[in-house]
Write a protein that holds these residues in place. Sequence first.
Motif, PDB file in Angstrom:
ATOM      1  N   ARG A   1      -8.702  29.653  28.695  1.00  0.00           N
ATOM      2  CA  ARG A   1      -7.616  28.913  27.989  1.00  0.00           C
ATOM      3  C   ARG A   1      -6.820  28.240  29.171  1.00  0.00           C
ATOM      4  O   ARG A   1      -6.000  27.441  28.794  1.00  0.00           O
ATOM      5  CB  ARG A   1      -7.044  29.848  27.147  1.00  0.00           C
ATOM      6  CG  ARG A   1      -7.865  30.638  26.158  1.00  0.00           C
ATOM      7  CD  ARG A   1      -8.277  29.746  25.170  1.00  0.00           C
ATOM      8  NE  ARG A   1      -8.749  30.413  23.967  1.00  0.00           N
ATOM      9  CZ  ARG A   1     -10.169  30.958  24.079  1.00  0.00           C
ATOM     10  NH1 ARG A   1     -10.611  31.023  25.236  1.00  0.00           N
ATOM     11  NH2 ARG A   1     -10.507  31.562  22.893  1.00  0.00           N
ATOM     12  N   ASP A   2      -6.674  28.870  30.077  1.00  0.00           N
ATOM     13  CA  ASP A   2      -5.657  28.375  31.217  1.00  0.00           C
ATOM     14  C   ASP A   2      -6.142  28.072  32.691  1.00  0.00           C
ATOM     15  O   ASP A   2      -5.473  28.261  33.709  1.00  0.00           O
ATOM     16  CB  ASP A   2      -4.487  29.536  31.350  1.00  0.00           C
ATOM     17  CG  ASP A   2      -5.187  30.833  31.709  1.00  0.00           C
ATOM     18  OD1 ASP A   2      -6.447  31.100  31.972  1.00  0.00           O
ATOM     19  OD2 ASP A   2      -4.420  31.793  32.461  1.00  0.00           O
TER      20      ASP A   2
ATOM     21  N   ARG B   1      -2.236  39.407  32.382  1.00  0.00           N
ATOM     22  CA  ARG B   1      -2.750  38.120  32.938  1.00  0.00           C
ATOM     23  C   ARG B   1      -2.806  37.943  34.538  1.00  0.00           C
ATOM     24  O   ARG B   1      -3.723  37.447  35.131  1.00  0.00           O
ATOM     25  CB  ARG B   1      -1.760  36.880  32.582  1.00  0.00           C
ATOM     26  CG  ARG B   1      -1.883  36.694  30.829  1.00  0.00           C
ATOM     27  CD  ARG B   1      -1.600  35.493  30.372  1.00  0.00           C
ATOM     28  NE  ARG B   1      -2.738  34.602  30.799  1.00  0.00           N
ATOM     29  CZ  ARG B   1      -3.627  34.410  29.832  1.00  0.00           C
ATOM     30  NH1 ARG B   1      -3.823  35.192  28.617  1.00  0.00           N
ATOM     31  NH2 ARG B   1      -4.494  33.665  30.250  1.00  0.00           N
TER      32      ARG B   1
ATOM     33  N   THR C   1     -13.905  34.114  31.389  1.00  0.00           N
ATOM     34  CA  THR C   1     -12.835  34.779  31.488  1.00  0.00           C
ATOM     35  C   THR C   1     -12.525  35.383  30.323  1.00  0.00           C
ATOM     36  O   THR C   1     -11.561  36.270  30.225  1.00  0.00           O
ATOM     37  CB  THR C   1     -11.572  33.828  31.943  1.00  0.00           C
ATOM     38  OG1 THR C   1     -11.422  32.824  30.940  1.00  0.00           O
ATOM     39  CG2 THR C   1     -11.677  33.256  33.155  1.00  0.00           C
TER      40      THR C   1
ATOM     41  N   ARG D   1     -11.422  40.187  26.895  1.00  0.00           N
ATOM     42  CA  ARG D   1     -11.917  40.995  25.839  1.00  0.00           C
ATOM     43  C   ARG D   1     -12.318  42.421  26.320  1.00  0.00           C
ATOM     44  O   ARG D   1     -12.239  43.603  25.620  1.00  0.00           O
ATOM     45  CB  ARG D   1     -13.488  40.386  25.309  1.00  0.00           C
ATOM     46  CG  ARG D   1     -13.039  39.095  24.326  1.00  0.00           C
ATOM     47  CD  ARG D   1     -14.640  38.688  24.134  1.00  0.00           C
ATOM     48  NE  ARG D   1     -14.220  37.305  23.250  1.00  0.00           N
ATOM     49  CZ  ARG D   1     -14.148  37.412  22.065  1.00  0.00           C
ATOM     50  NH1 ARG D   1     -14.532  38.558  21.206  1.00  0.00           N
ATOM     51  NH2 ARG D   1     -13.736  36.261  21.303  1.00  0.00           N
TER      52      ARG D   1
ATOM     53  N   ARG E   1      -6.011  33.048  15.873  1.00  0.00           N
ATOM     54  CA  ARG E   1      -6.108  33.368  17.251  1.00  0.00           C
ATOM     55  C   ARG E   1      -5.613  32.119  18.095  1.00  0.00           C
ATOM     56  O   ARG E   1      -4.890  32.273  19.184  1.00  0.00           O
ATOM     57  CB  ARG E   1      -7.518  33.843  17.824  1.00  0.00           C
ATOM     58  CG  ARG E   1      -7.635  34.265  19.115  1.00  0.00           C
ATOM     59  CD  ARG E   1      -8.687  35.411  19.087  1.00  0.00           C
ATOM     60  NE  ARG E   1      -9.962  35.153  18.652  1.00  0.00           N
ATOM     61  CZ  ARG E   1     -10.939  34.631  19.470  1.00  0.00           C
ATOM     62  NH1 ARG E   1     -10.642  34.463  20.787  1.00  0.00           N
ATOM     63  NH2 ARG E   1     -12.090  34.417  19.016  1.00  0.00           N
TER      64      ARG E   1
ATOM     65  N   ARG F   1       1.917  31.428  22.988  1.00  0.00           N
ATOM     66  CA  ARG F   1       2.507  32.541  23.927  1.00  0.00           C
ATOM     67  C   ARG F   1       3.226  31.846  25.112  1.00  0.00           C
ATOM     68  O   ARG F   1       3.069  30.680  25.496  1.00  0.00           O
ATOM     69  CB  ARG F   1       1.245  33.363  24.350  1.00  0.00           C
ATOM     70  CG  ARG F   1       0.632  32.826  25.354  1.00  0.00           C
ATOM     71  CD  ARG F   1      -0.550  33.776  25.851  1.00  0.00           C
ATOM     72  NE  ARG F   1      -1.772  32.973  26.700  1.00  0.00           N
ATOM     73  CZ  ARG F   1      -3.057  33.108  26.614  1.00  0.00           C
ATOM     74  NH1 ARG F   1      -3.528  33.873  25.444  1.00  0.00           N
ATOM     75  NH2 ARG F   1      -3.707  32.331  27.260  1.00  0.00           N
TER      76      ARG F   1
ATOM     77  N   ASP G   1      -2.625  32.149  20.880  1.00  0.00           N
ATOM     78  CA  ASP G   1      -2.830  31.707  22.289  1.00  0.00           C
ATOM     79  C   ASP G   1      -2.259  30.326  22.679  1.00  0.00           C
ATOM     80  O   ASP G   1      -1.793  30.375  23.715  1.00  0.00           O
ATOM     81  CB  ASP G   1      -4.493  31.452  22.399  1.00  0.00           C
ATOM     82  CG  ASP G   1      -5.398  32.643  22.447  1.00  0.00           C
ATOM     83  OD1 ASP G   1      -4.806  33.746  22.631  1.00  0.00           O
ATOM     84  OD2 ASP G   1      -6.685  32.529  22.068  1.00  0.00           O
TER      85      ASP G   1
HETATM   86  O1  C5P Z   1     -12.943  32.764  25.158  1.00  0.00           O
HETATM   87  P1  C5P Z   1     -13.024  33.895  24.074  1.00  0.00           P
HETATM   88  O2  C5P Z   1     -12.928  33.616  22.749  1.00  0.00           O
HETATM   89  O3  C5P Z   1     -14.101  34.887  24.262  1.00  0.00           O
HETATM   90  O4  C5P Z   1     -11.571  34.654  24.541  1.00  0.00           O
HETATM   91  C1  C5P Z   1     -10.962  35.715  23.942  1.00  0.00           C
HETATM   92  C2  C5P Z   1      -9.556  35.383  23.980  1.00  0.00           C
HETATM   93  O5  C5P Z   1      -9.122  35.785  25.439  1.00  0.00           O
HETATM   94  C3  C5P Z   1      -8.638  34.643  23.724  1.00  0.00           C
HETATM   95  O6  C5P Z   1      -8.497  34.323  22.201  1.00  0.00           O
HETATM   96  C4  C5P Z   1      -7.369  34.359  24.306  1.00  0.00           C
HETATM   97  O7  C5P Z   1      -6.555  35.310  23.654  1.00  0.00           O
HETATM   98  C5  C5P Z   1      -7.885  35.272  25.636  1.00  0.00           C
HETATM   99  N1  C5P Z   1      -7.865  34.153  26.793  1.00  0.00           N
HETATM  100  C6  C5P Z   1      -6.961  33.957  27.376  1.00  0.00           C
HETATM  101  N2  C5P Z   1      -7.087  33.323  28.862  1.00  0.00           N
HETATM  102  C7  C5P Z   1      -8.382  32.942  29.378  1.00  0.00           C
HETATM  103  C8  C5P Z   1      -9.581  33.462  28.489  1.00  0.00           C
HETATM  104  C9  C5P Z   1      -9.066  34.111  27.379  1.00  0.00           C
HETATM  105  O8  C5P Z   1      -5.867  34.317  27.189  1.00  0.00           O
HETATM  106  N3  C5P Z   1      -8.511  32.249  30.310  1.00  0.00           N
END
Ligand code: C5P
Length: 222
Positions: free
Chosen positions: A129-130, A108, A34, A39, A179, A186, A183
């Motif tokens: 992350r979530d 999101r 995800t 990205r 970062r 937020r 994250d």
């Molecule tokens: O996992 P990765 O480092 O590639 O994730 C990039 C960014 O995408 C995270 O720093 C976060 O801001 C966002 N992200 C998120 N929720 C997720 C996956 C990634 O907010 N489920």
Amino acid sequence: MYPVSIAIDGPAGAGKSTVARMVAKRLNFLYVDTGAMYRTVAYLCIAHSVDATNSQAIIQMLNQHDVTFQMSDDGFKALVDDVDVSVQLRDPKVSAHVSTVAAHHEVRSRLTTWQRTFAKTQSVVMDGRDIGTVVLPDATIKIFLTADVEERARRRQREFCKNGHDVPLEEIIQAVAERDARDSSREIAPLKAAGDAIQIDSTGKSAERVVDEILSLVEDAH
Ligand code: C5P
């Protein structure tokens, strides 16, 4: 039988993608990255000079492009208007923008709907992350994967290096910490462990060892 879902959350560089891909391969599940989805949105903002703080402009931009994701043994690929942009997603500029883009409710909600669709009909390993808290709150197994910040930054440095970017370690430590802070703080779907997540610290462990730990948890869950 219902599809099985394995949620792997954690901070940047904890090894989630490597481990999730390997677990998915061993179990013959779909791997959903995800982070790559967020990205892709950040990459599009940079490519089309769209303000990453303007959620309406981002949604308008997404409506104008054909964004698709391909999942195979090769990993998770992002295609924009049929062009594979997976390598570009690892650019440090994308990493610097992505948490701004990911803070918008509209972004999101669009990506969350997409992610849930993947998990509806197939067994998945999904990292982010979530995932355990918001996307798949009923996931079969939830893992919260961590590692100390220096080790995480070293892993990112190796990844950057492979993609032709030579970035000093100190710079990466700072960027990764910033970062994570964005994250975690937020308002919507912040980075945090679900109450029922199992914490695994990958500091000093090989990816294979972490994969084995997760696979034994999967076996115990059956
Ligand atoms: O996992 P990765 O480092 O590639 O994730 C990039 C960014 O995408 C995270 O720093 C976060 O801001 C966002 N992200 C998120 N929720 C997720 C996956 C990634 O907010 N489920």
